[in-house]
Scaffold this motif. Structure first.
Motif, PDB file in Angstrom:
ATOM      1  N   HIS A 135       0.813  -1.219   0.000  1.00 26.13           N
ATOM      2  CA  HIS A 135       0.000   0.000   0.000  1.00 26.13           C
ATOM      3  C   HIS A 135       0.848   1.271   0.000  1.00 26.13           C
ATOM      4  O   HIS A 135       0.295   2.374   0.049  1.00 26.13           O
ATOM      5  CB  HIS A 135      -0.924   0.005   1.215  1.00 26.13           C
ATOM      6  N   GLY A 136       2.168   1.132  -0.032  1.00 23.24           N
ATOM      7  CA  GLY A 136       3.035   2.304  -0.075  1.00 23.24           C
ATOM      8  C   GLY A 136       3.684   2.614   1.256  1.00 23.24           C
ATOM      9  O   GLY A 136       3.419   1.965   2.276  1.00 23.24           O
ATOM     10  N   VAL A 137       4.544   3.628   1.245  1.00 20.01           N
ATOM     11  CA  VAL A 137       5.348   3.922   2.423  1.00 20.01           C
ATOM     12  C   VAL A 137       4.524   4.362   3.626  1.00 20.01           C
ATOM     13  O   VAL A 137       4.914   4.130   4.771  1.00 20.01           O
ATOM     14  CB  VAL A 137       6.417   5.000   2.101  1.00 20.01           C
ATOM     15  N   GLU A 138       3.385   4.985   3.380  1.00 19.78           N
ATOM     16  CA  GLU A 138       2.563   5.457   4.491  1.00 19.78           C
ATOM     17  C   GLU A 138       2.032   4.303   5.342  1.00 19.78           C
ATOM     18  O   GLU A 138       1.687   4.487   6.512  1.00 19.78           O
ATOM     19  CB  GLU A 138       1.387   6.301   3.983  1.00 19.78           C
ATOM     20  N   LYS A 139       1.959   3.116   4.760  1.00 19.44           N
ATOM     21  CA  LYS A 139       1.413   1.957   5.461  1.00 19.44           C
ATOM     22  C   LYS A 139       2.503   1.002   5.950  1.00 19.44           C
ATOM     23  O   LYS A 139       2.192  -0.088   6.435  1.00 19.44           O
ATOM     24  CB  LYS A 139       0.451   1.196   4.544  1.00 19.44           C
ATOM     25  N   GLU A 140       3.757   1.405   5.825  1.00 20.67           N
ATOM     26  CA  GLU A 140       4.848   0.542   6.293  1.00 20.67           C
ATOM     27  C   GLU A 140       4.760   0.387   7.812  1.00 20.67           C
ATOM     28  O   GLU A 140       4.590   1.371   8.537  1.00 20.67           O
ATOM     29  CB  GLU A 140       6.196   1.141   5.888  1.00 20.67           C
ATOM     30  N   VAL A 141       4.900  -0.845   8.286  1.00 24.82           N
ATOM     31  CA  VAL A 141       4.714  -1.136   9.707  1.00 24.82           C
ATOM     32  C   VAL A 141       5.988  -0.893  10.509  1.00 24.82           C
ATOM     33  O   VAL A 141       5.955  -0.279  11.576  1.00 24.82           O
ATOM     34  CB  VAL A 141       4.238  -2.594   9.904  1.00 24.82           C
ATOM     35  N   ASN A 172       2.455  -4.203  -6.699  1.00 23.86           N
ATOM     36  CA  ASN A 172       1.734  -3.036  -6.191  1.00 23.86           C
ATOM     37  C   ASN A 172       2.671  -2.026  -5.546  1.00 23.86           C
ATOM     38  O   ASN A 172       2.404  -0.825  -5.568  1.00 23.86           O
ATOM     39  CB  ASN A 172       0.662  -3.474  -5.188  1.00 23.86           C
ATOM     40  N   ARG A 173       3.747  -2.506  -4.946  1.00 21.46           N
ATOM     41  CA  ARG A 173       4.712  -1.588  -4.321  1.00 21.46           C
ATOM     42  C   ARG A 173       5.198  -0.534  -5.313  1.00 21.46           C
ATOM     43  O   ARG A 173       5.400   0.620  -4.958  1.00 21.46           O
ATOM     44  CB  ARG A 173       5.926  -2.380  -3.803  1.00 21.46           C
ATOM     45  N   LEU A 174       5.392  -0.952  -6.551  1.00 23.81           N
ATOM     46  CA  LEU A 174       5.985  -0.064  -7.541  1.00 23.81           C
ATOM     47  C   LEU A 174       4.958   0.816  -8.253  1.00 23.81           C
ATOM     48  O   LEU A 174       5.321   1.803  -8.892  1.00 23.81           O
ATOM     49  CB  LEU A 174       6.757  -0.885  -8.582  1.00 23.81           C
ATOM     50  N   LYS A 175       3.685   0.461  -8.148  1.00 21.51           N
ATOM     51  CA  LYS A 175       2.655   1.209  -8.872  1.00 21.51           C
ATOM     52  C   LYS A 175       2.383   2.579  -8.265  1.00 21.51           C
ATOM     53  O   LYS A 175       1.877   3.472  -8.942  1.00 21.51           O
ATOM     54  CB  LYS A 175       1.344   0.410  -8.889  1.00 21.51           C
TER      55      LYS A 175
END
Length: 243
Positions: A135-141, A172-175
């Motif tokens: 889901h992108g960097v904002e969702k990194e745990v 999805n990471r790259l999209k």
């Protein structure tokens, strides 16, 4: 307005000055550094001091790398991690000889204020190592992923270039991002001494900690600016080439 991404410096102030001179930095430029300013060559403290002063004149973004985390912890507590000491910490500690406590406090504040990533107005992402959330960097745990992960680069390297970005099997990471700029994994590990591109990921760590060069990239034109090989700039040192 120009934006430059600059790779891992690892205490090589002479290399940094060479790259900035080749860029011919202007007042309205933006310089995005992807982390690891310290540990390796003998001028780590001097690199931080130089960058603090540079940021007073030029718009600079200082991303935090794993070596910066270790140095920050030492400046804050005085505790020396054995892992850090063996991976360039010894040289960094020695570089602080002659720096006052006020200087160290200023450097600590600089490290504390470093973001883990930067996203510009063109949807270009800059970070030290990688991220794992689809889901992108904002969702990194886990925060440590931003400065330790290598799976982003490994995935990009192995991708079939024929896969279109709108494909269901495109990661999805790259999209999420137009481009992604990272350091952390030296391109000289892949027998390449210039920045490498794999799909939309640019790796700009060209091995300045070891036998390679420091690199800067104009993210708009993709022009590359490089220093000399670091061992030639510090002929009486080994950097992180301990043998």
């Amino acid at each position: 307005m120009r934006t430059f991404a600059i790779g891992d410096i690892h205490g090589g102030l002479k290399a940094l000055i060479q790259v900035l001179n080749k860029i011919e930095v202007k007042d309205d430029d933006t310089l995005v550094f992807v982390g690891d300013y310290v540990d390796g060559w003998s001028e780590s403290a001097q690199v931080i001091q130089f960058l603090i002063e540079l940021s007073e004149k030029i718009n600079c973004i200082f991303i935090k790398g794993n070596h910066d985390v270790w140095c920050e912890e030492w400046l804050r507590s005085g505790d020396v991690s054995p892992t850090w000491y063996m991976h360039g910490g010894k040289e960094t500690i020695e570089s602080y000889e002659g720096f006052s406590e006020d200087d160290k406090e200023q450097h600590l504040e600089c490290f504390e204020n470093m973001p883990l990533y930067y996203l510009d107005d063109e949807n270009r992402l800059f970070l030290h190592a990688g991220f794992t959330s689809m889901h992108g960097v904002e969702k990194e745990v886990f925060e440590t992923t931003f400065y330790f992960d290598r799976t982003l680069w490994e995935m990009a390297l192995t991708m079939d270039k024929r896969i279109e970005k709108d494909s269901a099997i495109y990661p999805n990471r790259l999209k999420h991002y137009e481009e992604i700029y990272i350091g952390h994994t030296p391109t000289i590990n892949f027998n390449c001494d210039v920045p490498m591109r794999a799909v939309n990921v640019w790796n700009i760590d060209t091995g300045a900690a070891f036998t390679g060069r420091l690199s800067g990239v104009d993210v708009n034109t993709k022009e590359v600016f490089q220093s000399e090989n670091l061992p030639s700039l510090y002929p009486n040192e080994k950097g992180r080439n301990k043998g």
